[in-house]
Write a protein that holds these residues in place. Structure first.
Motif, PDB file in Angstrom:
ATOM      1  N   UNK A 271      56.714  36.432  43.228  1.00 42.38           N
ATOM      2  CA  UNK A 271      55.280  36.198  43.317  1.00 42.38           C
ATOM      3  C   UNK A 271      55.011  34.766  43.763  1.00 42.38           C
ATOM      4  N   UNK A 272      53.794  34.531  44.193  1.00 44.06           N
ATOM      5  CA  UNK A 272      53.284  33.182  44.393  1.00 44.06           C
ATOM      6  C   UNK A 272      52.178  33.013  43.362  1.00 44.06           C
ATOM      7  N   UNK A 273      52.308  31.994  42.545  1.00 44.55           N
ATOM      8  CA  UNK A 273      51.357  31.757  41.463  1.00 44.55           C
ATOM      9  C   UNK A 273      50.273  30.773  41.906  1.00 44.55           C
ATOM     10  N   UNK A 274      49.068  30.964  41.355  1.00 42.47           N
ATOM     11  CA  UNK A 274      47.962  30.042  41.569  1.00 42.47           C
ATOM     12  C   UNK A 274      47.044  30.126  40.366  1.00 42.47           C
ATOM     13  N   UNK A 275      46.169  29.174  40.239  1.00 42.93           N
ATOM     14  CA  UNK A 275      45.257  29.119  39.093  1.00 42.93           C
ATOM     15  C   UNK A 275      43.827  29.298  39.585  1.00 42.93           C
ATOM     16  N   UNK A 276      43.069  30.113  38.858  1.00 44.73           N
ATOM     17  CA  UNK A 276      41.641  30.288  39.125  1.00 44.73           C
ATOM     18  C   UNK A 276      40.872  29.704  37.951  1.00 44.73           C
ATOM     19  N   UNK A 277      39.716  29.168  38.217  1.00 45.17           N
ATOM     20  CA  UNK A 277      38.869  28.640  37.158  1.00 45.17           C
ATOM     21  C   UNK A 277      37.697  29.599  36.964  1.00 45.17           C
ATOM     22  N   UNK A 278      37.589  30.163  35.766  1.00 48.46           N
ATOM     23  CA  UNK A 278      36.533  31.111  35.437  1.00 48.46           C
ATOM     24  C   UNK A 278      35.787  30.592  34.218  1.00 48.46           C
ATOM     25  N   UNK A 279      34.511  30.329  34.393  1.00 43.90           N
ATOM     26  CA  UNK A 279      33.685  29.810  33.300  1.00 43.90           C
ATOM     27  C   UNK A 279      34.326  28.594  32.634  1.00 43.90           C
ATOM     28  N   UNK A 280      34.894  27.716  33.448  1.00 45.26           N
ATOM     29  CA  UNK A 280      35.493  26.490  32.940  1.00 45.26           C
ATOM     30  C   UNK A 280      36.876  26.651  32.333  1.00 45.26           C
TER      31      UNK A 280
END
Length: 87
Positions: free
Chosen positions: A3-12
């Motif tokens: 996989x390629x990992x990434x971070x999302x920001x949801x409601x802080x």
């Protein structure tokens, strides 16, 4: 399970996300499951991948999200050269 990992920001809050090598190969032109090819495909199509993650995160409450090939199968922005064609 590459996989390629990434971070999302949801409601802080950060949500750990990943996209499978299969999805990157099937829908975003990764030539092989090598790290270089997967990262190159991810970088070239980051916007479409993040839009799909955003859409899914709007539907589900989760702390982790893993995108598979099926998540992109019917998205107009990832259908290839015949986008939206009814032929």
């Amino acid at each position: 399970d590459l996989t390629v990992a990434f971070v999302a920001c949801v409601d802080g809050k950060n949500v750990d996300c990943a996209i499978s090598a299969e999805a990157l190969e099937d829908h975003f032109g990764a030539r092989s499951p090598s790290s270089a090819d997967l990262l190159n495909a991810f970088r070239r199509h980051r916007t479409e991948i993040q839009n799909t993650a955003r859409d899914l995160l709007d539907l589900v409450d989760t702390h982790q999200l893993r995108l598979h090939s099926g998540h992109f199968r019917f998205r107009p922005d990832t259908l290839g050269p015949c986008k939206g064609s009814a032929k």
